[in-house]
Design a protein around this motif. Structure first.
Motif, PDB file in Angstrom:
ATOM      1  N   THR A 517      -2.952 -13.252  20.852  1.00  0.00           N
ATOM      2  CA  THR A 517      -3.986 -12.319  20.384  1.00  0.00           C
ATOM      3  C   THR A 517      -5.368 -12.962  20.402  1.00  0.00           C
ATOM      4  OG1 THR A 517      -3.648 -12.982  18.082  1.00  0.00           O
ATOM      5  CG2 THR A 517      -2.328 -11.146  18.898  1.00  0.00           C
ATOM      6  N   ALA A 518      -5.510 -14.079  21.106  1.00  0.00           N
ATOM      7  CA  ALA A 518      -6.757 -14.839  21.043  1.00  0.00           C
ATOM      8  C   ALA A 518      -7.961 -14.033  21.510  1.00  0.00           C
ATOM      9  CB  ALA A 518      -6.628 -16.115  21.883  1.00  0.00           C
ATOM     10  N   PHE A 519      -7.787 -13.220  22.571  1.00  0.00           N
ATOM     11  CA  PHE A 519      -8.924 -12.516  23.143  1.00  0.00           C
ATOM     12  C   PHE A 519      -8.896 -11.018  22.857  1.00  0.00           C
ATOM     13  CE2 PHE A 519      -8.137 -16.128  26.164  1.00  0.00           C
ATOM     14  CZ  PHE A 519      -9.203 -16.889  25.727  1.00  0.00           C
ATOM     15  N   ALA A 520      -8.149 -10.634  21.838  1.00  0.00           N
ATOM     16  CA  ALA A 520      -8.003  -9.211  21.536  1.00  0.00           C
ATOM     17  C   ALA A 520      -8.965  -8.779  20.432  1.00  0.00           C
ATOM     18  CB  ALA A 520      -6.562  -8.916  21.120  1.00  0.00           C
ATOM     19  N   ASP A 521      -9.521  -7.576  20.609  1.00  0.00           N
ATOM     20  CA  ASP A 521     -10.337  -7.000  19.539  1.00  0.00           C
ATOM     21  C   ASP A 521      -9.402  -6.453  18.471  1.00  0.00           C
ATOM     22  OD1 ASP A 521      -9.441  -4.370  20.353  1.00  0.00           O
ATOM     23  OD2 ASP A 521     -10.858  -4.526  22.011  1.00  0.00           O
ATOM     24  N   PRO A 522      -9.924  -6.039  17.290  1.00  0.00           N
ATOM     25  CA  PRO A 522      -9.044  -5.583  16.202  1.00  0.00           C
ATOM     26  C   PRO A 522      -8.103  -4.461  16.607  1.00  0.00           C
ATOM     27  CG  PRO A 522     -11.254  -5.976  15.371  1.00  0.00           C
ATOM     28  CD  PRO A 522     -11.322  -6.142  16.854  1.00  0.00           C
ATOM     29  N   GLU A 523      -8.596  -3.501  17.410  1.00  0.00           N
ATOM     30  CA  GLU A 523      -7.737  -2.379  17.816  1.00  0.00           C
ATOM     31  C   GLU A 523      -6.602  -2.865  18.701  1.00  0.00           C
ATOM     32  OE1 GLU A 523      -8.033   1.855  20.281  1.00  0.00           O
ATOM     33  OE2 GLU A 523      -9.845   0.698  19.845  1.00  0.00           O
ATOM     34  N   ASN A 524      -6.943  -3.704  19.687  1.00  0.00           N
ATOM     35  CA  ASN A 524      -5.900  -4.228  20.577  1.00  0.00           C
ATOM     36  C   ASN A 524      -4.950  -5.142  19.828  1.00  0.00           C
ATOM     37  OD1 ASN A 524      -5.935  -3.538  23.537  1.00  0.00           O
ATOM     38  ND2 ASN A 524      -8.111  -3.973  23.252  1.00  0.00           N
ATOM     39  N   GLU A 525      -5.476  -5.908  18.854  1.00  0.00           N
ATOM     40  CA  GLU A 525      -4.617  -6.805  18.095  1.00  0.00           C
ATOM     41  C   GLU A 525      -3.564  -6.030  17.319  1.00  0.00           C
ATOM     42  OE1 GLU A 525      -4.763 -10.404  14.793  1.00  0.00           O
ATOM     43  OE2 GLU A 525      -6.620  -9.414  15.413  1.00  0.00           O
ATOM     44  N   ALA A 526      -3.964  -4.893  16.739  1.00  0.00           N
ATOM     45  CA  ALA A 526      -3.006  -4.074  16.002  1.00  0.00           C
ATOM     46  C   ALA A 526      -1.906  -3.568  16.926  1.00  0.00           C
ATOM     47  CB  ALA A 526      -3.732  -2.905  15.341  1.00  0.00           C
ATOM     48  N   LEU A 527      -2.289  -3.139  18.147  1.00  0.00           N
ATOM     49  CA  LEU A 527      -1.292  -2.648  19.103  1.00  0.00           C
ATOM     50  C   LEU A 527      -0.403  -3.788  19.601  1.00  0.00           C
ATOM     51  CD1 LEU A 527      -3.598  -0.220  21.130  1.00  0.00           C
ATOM     52  CD2 LEU A 527      -1.761   0.418  19.548  1.00  0.00           C
ATOM     53  N   ILE A 528      -1.024  -4.963  19.793  1.00  0.00           N
ATOM     54  CA  ILE A 528      -0.240  -6.120  20.246  1.00  0.00           C
ATOM     55  C   ILE A 528       0.770  -6.520  19.177  1.00  0.00           C
ATOM     56  CG2 ILE A 528      -0.393  -8.594  20.789  1.00  0.00           C
ATOM     57  CD1 ILE A 528      -3.041  -8.002  22.204  1.00  0.00           C
ATOM     58  N   GLN A 529       0.375  -6.440  17.907  1.00  0.00           N
ATOM     59  CA  GLN A 529       1.301  -6.788  16.825  1.00  0.00           C
ATOM     60  C   GLN A 529       2.488  -5.828  16.805  1.00  0.00           C
ATOM     61  OE1 GLN A 529       1.402  -9.387  15.121  1.00  0.00           O
ATOM     62  NE2 GLN A 529      -0.631 -10.304  15.276  1.00  0.00           N
ATOM     63  N   GLN A 530       2.232  -4.544  17.084  1.00  0.00           N
ATOM     64  CA  GLN A 530       3.339  -3.587  17.165  1.00  0.00           C
ATOM     65  C   GLN A 530       4.269  -3.941  18.333  1.00  0.00           C
ATOM     66  OE1 GLN A 530       2.163   0.608  16.986  1.00  0.00           O
ATOM     67  NE2 GLN A 530       0.235   0.012  15.998  1.00  0.00           N
ATOM     68  N   ALA A 531       3.655  -4.350  19.450  1.00  0.00           N
ATOM     69  CA  ALA A 531       4.474  -4.745  20.595  1.00  0.00           C
ATOM     70  C   ALA A 531       5.267  -6.009  20.276  1.00  0.00           C
ATOM     71  CB  ALA A 531       3.577  -4.978  21.815  1.00  0.00           C
ATOM     72  N   PHE A 532       4.672  -6.927  19.517  1.00  0.00           N
ATOM     73  CA  PHE A 532       5.387  -8.135  19.092  1.00  0.00           C
ATOM     74  C   PHE A 532       6.655  -7.771  18.332  1.00  0.00           C
ATOM     75  CE2 PHE A 532       1.570 -11.281  18.885  1.00  0.00           C
ATOM     76  CZ  PHE A 532       1.608 -11.372  20.259  1.00  0.00           C
ATOM     77  N   ALA A 533       6.518  -6.811  17.461  1.00  0.00           N
ATOM     78  CA  ALA A 533       7.661  -6.409  16.638  1.00  0.00           C
ATOM     79  C   ALA A 533       8.826  -5.951  17.512  1.00  0.00           C
ATOM     80  CB  ALA A 533       7.244  -5.311  15.671  1.00  0.00           C
ATOM     81  N   THR A 534       8.493  -5.200  18.585  1.00  0.00           N
ATOM     82  CA  THR A 534       9.535  -4.747  19.511  1.00  0.00           C
ATOM     83  C   THR A 534      10.112  -5.919  20.287  1.00  0.00           C
ATOM     84  OG1 THR A 534       8.438  -2.608  19.751  1.00  0.00           O
ATOM     85  CG2 THR A 534      10.013  -3.226  21.464  1.00  0.00           C
ATOM     86  N   LEU A 535       9.228  -6.802  20.754  1.00  0.00           N
ATOM     87  CA  LEU A 535       9.654  -7.933  21.567  1.00  0.00           C
ATOM     88  C   LEU A 535      10.526  -8.908  20.773  1.00  0.00           C
ATOM     89  CD1 LEU A 535       9.390  -9.464  24.270  1.00  0.00           C
ATOM     90  CD2 LEU A 535       7.291 -10.493  23.382  1.00  0.00           C
ATOM     91  N   ALA A 536      10.257  -9.064  19.492  1.00  0.00           N
ATOM     92  CA  ALA A 536      10.939 -10.077  18.680  1.00  0.00           C
ATOM     93  C   ALA A 536      12.321  -9.654  18.217  1.00  0.00           C
ATOM     94  CB  ALA A 536      10.084 -10.421  17.468  1.00  0.00           C
ATOM     95  N   LYS A 537      12.650  -8.365  18.315  1.00  0.00           N
ATOM     96  CA  LYS A 537      13.933  -7.892  17.787  1.00  0.00           C
ATOM     97  C   LYS A 537      15.112  -8.600  18.456  1.00  0.00           C
ATOM     98  CE  LYS A 537      12.417  -3.242  16.445  1.00  0.00           C
ATOM     99  NZ  LYS A 537      12.501  -1.798  16.739  1.00  0.00           N
ATOM    100  N   GLY A 538      15.903  -9.294  17.647  1.00  0.00           N
ATOM    101  CA  GLY A 538      17.108  -9.943  18.134  1.00  0.00           C
ATOM    102  C   GLY A 538      16.864 -11.161  18.993  1.00  0.00           C
ATOM    103  N   ARG A 539      15.623 -11.627  19.052  1.00  0.00           N
ATOM    104  CA  ARG A 539      15.299 -12.768  19.905  1.00  0.00           C
ATOM    105  C   ARG A 539      14.809 -13.946  19.077  1.00  0.00           C
ATOM    106  NH1 ARG A 539      13.489  -8.199  22.743  1.00  0.00           N
ATOM    107  NH2 ARG A 539      14.363  -8.012  24.840  1.00  0.00           N
TER     108      ARG A 539
END
Length: 603
Positions: A517-539
């Motif tokens: 999230t180094a180069f993400a603005d607040p809006e993109n960071e929030a969306l990236i965090q949601q994507a993280f949640a999906t990516l991290a499931k069971g991994r």
């Protein structure tokens, strides 16, 4: 001198080794070149025979019955020489192109076996210059220079023989230019000047590397209105290249080359005094006609000397360039190669563990990691935090074997990563870096790069899971939009989400997130965090972050400082412990709540 000759032979052997099965074409071309040069000398002999017969019967020219025959012989041998030389160059060119192609292929194959960390330490422009540019320079040597060297040697031997056939004194006068030319070439290309070309090529490499970095930094130049002087390394590289090139051309080559060209092009000057000295003797002996014939031959044939010497000069220059090129190719071929286990072991699960791992970068004195030990259990999210330069990225890079640990063991699924098949290891790990790069192709192919056989529906599902719906919706051709052309560009945060979609599609059991999230603005960071949640499931997730708010929910936080683990625990445990993490958390909160205020004075 003998050592240099062995070095040249060794370099030539290396180059011919790249030729493979086309090596025979090179030798055939060299042989044909020698024959062509000898054939090309026959017309000069025919011209001498014509002059001899005409002088012998002067002024009754009609009695010279063989003049026509000699003329046709000269024409036939000249055409034959041209044709043979044509076929010689066809052979050497075919061999040269195949050799250059083999160098590129072998170089790329070798680089494919190099650890990925090698490409972090070697700029793409430098690697390209070393491999692609240097291999192109070998084409000139094999296609032209070697053929010219062999042909010139044959011509030179034949020339020396002919020089002493008719009148050794006139022949010796013509050969004086050869001595002067060889001395001039030796002055330019031997002794302390022998290393100048290597230094010149090294300066060119540095300029290429610095130029690549400069081009990538042009946006910064435009934003801050900087000049080239702000890019000190690039300017110094240009100045160094200019200095070395100017010095070699001016101080080293100017005078010797001027002397060389003056005397080789004016070989006739040495012939005239000798002819004037010999003329009285010829008159006294009654063989003045033979004297004139010999003089005419040497006057015409002296022109061959300048041609032969010019070819030698360019051929030697080509050898020096090829030697430098082979050195640069050798640097690529010397790139470290990952050791592959003879009997690879398959991992059992997706547990990641560091056991007393230490690592020192090549050329460094201080270790980047010192006796690091921690574990990430299946399904756990482990965050690596700490001051800049603490070893976080280095530790993460050892998991997929960007580098191999200097000591200790990195295990995946209970197996040392060095004991695993590299392809199996790469299938186990997905990456999202802080500076993710997209290919200049469609979004579909960018995401599908993680799994080329993925169906369209799977790619769309990965994009949806990575919160890329708004990106696709605004693009002119949706998922088939080509990135980087016709004005279609994505922001840093949007690129990160596409990179996350790629990682989701790969569906690897272990995920490494390096400051994603180094180069993400607040809006993109929030969306990236949601994507993280999906990516991290069971991994198993190894997460590197400077924004401590992103690691509060991690199952474990490992704090690295100066390459060593100084703390380990959950956010709550570390915040209450009052150690380095607690201080970092306090500083982070202060920075997060800092505001610019403006106070107005009231009259």
């Amino acid at each position: 001198m003998a050592e240099k000759e062995r070095k040249k032979q060794s370099e030539l052997s290396v180059l011919l080794g790249y030729a493979g099965k086309h090596r025979g074409l090179t030798f055939l071309g060299l042989g044909l070149s020698a024959i062509a040069m000898l054939l090309g000398m026959v017309p000069y002999i025919c011209a001498w025979l014509v002059v001899r017969d005409l002088v012998a019967v002067a002024p009754n020219w009609s009695e010279a019955s063989d003049v026509g025959l000699y003329g046709w012989m000269a024409f036939g041998f000249a055409v034959a020489g041209i044709l043979v030389y044509f076929f010689a160059l066809m052979c050497t060119h075919l061999a040269a192109f195949r050799t250059a192609s083999n160098i590129r292929k072998q170089g790329m194959a070798h680089l494919m076996s190099a650890p990925l960390g090698y490409f972090d330490n070697n700029a793409s422009g430098l690697i390209r210059n070393r491999l692609d540019g240097a291999s192109a320079e070998t084409e000139t040597l094999l296609a032209h220079n070697l053929a010219d060297i062999v042909g010139t040697i044959a011509m030179f031997v034949g020339t020396v023989a002919l020089m002493f056939v008719f009148d050794w004194r006139m022949g010796a006068a013509c050969l004086v230019t050869v001595v002067i030319s060889v001395a001039s070439l030796a002055l330019m290309m031997t002794g302390k000047n022998a290393n100048l070309l290597k230094e010149y090529q090294e300066a060119q490499d540095r300029m290429s590397k610095a130029g690549t970095e400069y081009v990538r930094g042009i946006p910064v130049v435009k934003v801050f209105q900087q000049t080239v002087d702000s890019f000190k390394a690039f300017k110094e590289a240009i100045d160094d290249y200019s200095t070395k090139a100017g010095y070699y051309q001016g101080a080293v080559c100017r005078i010797p080359q001027s002397v060389n060209l003056t005397f080789t092009e004016g070989a006739f000057v040495f012939l005239v005094p000798v002819a004037l000295f010999l003329a009285p003797e010829a008159l006294a002996s009654g063989d003045f006609a033979g004297f004139l014939t010999n003089f005419a031959f040497y006057a015409v044939f002296s022109a061959v000397i300048s041609t032969a010497l010019a070819r030698i000069m360019f051929a030697v220059s080509g050898m020096m360039l090829a030697s430098s090129a082979l050195g640069r190719i050798g640097e690529v071929m010397a790139a470290p190669v990952l050791d592959i286990a003879a009997d690879p072991v398959a991992p059992q699960g997706n547990r990641v563990e560091f056991k007393n791992v230490s690592f020192t970068y090549e050329g460094a004195v201080v270790p980047a990691l010192k006796d690091v030990s921690f574990a990430a259990e299946p399904g756990q999210t482990v965050a690596l935090v700490g001051p800049s330069g603490g070893g976080k990225t280095t530790a993460a890079s050892l998991i997929p074997r960007f580098w191999d640990a200097s000591s200790g063991v990195v295990e995946v699924g209970g197996v040392d990563v060095r004991a695993m098949d590299p392809h199996v290891l790469m299938d186990q790990v997905a990456f999202v870096f802080q500076n993710s790069r997209l290919f200049k192709t469609s979004i579909l192919e960018n995401v599908r790069a993680a799994r080329p056989d993925a169906a369209l529906e799977e790619v769309e599902a990965a994009l949806d899971a990575a919160q890329c719906g708004d990106i696709i919706a605004k693009l002119p051709e949706g998922i088939n939009t080509i990135i980087g052309t016709e004005g279609t560009y994505l922001s840093g945060g949007e690129q990160q989400r596409i990179a996350l979609a790629r990682a989701i599609l790969k569906d690897a059991p272990i995920v490494v997130l390096d400051e994603a999230t180094a180069f993400a603005d607040p809006e993109n960071e929030a969306l990236i965090q949601q994507a993280f949640a999906t990516l991290a499931k069971g991994r198993t997730v190894i997460m590197i972050a400077h924004r401590l708010s992103t690691v509060v929910g991690a199952d474990k936080i490992v704090v690295l400082d100066s390459g060593a683990v100084v703390e380990e625990g959950t956010h709550g445990q570390l915040a209450a412990a009052g150690g380095l993490y607690a201080r970092m958390w306090e500083d982070y909160n202060k920075a997060a709540t800092w505001r610019i205020s403006s106070e107005r004075e009231v009259a």
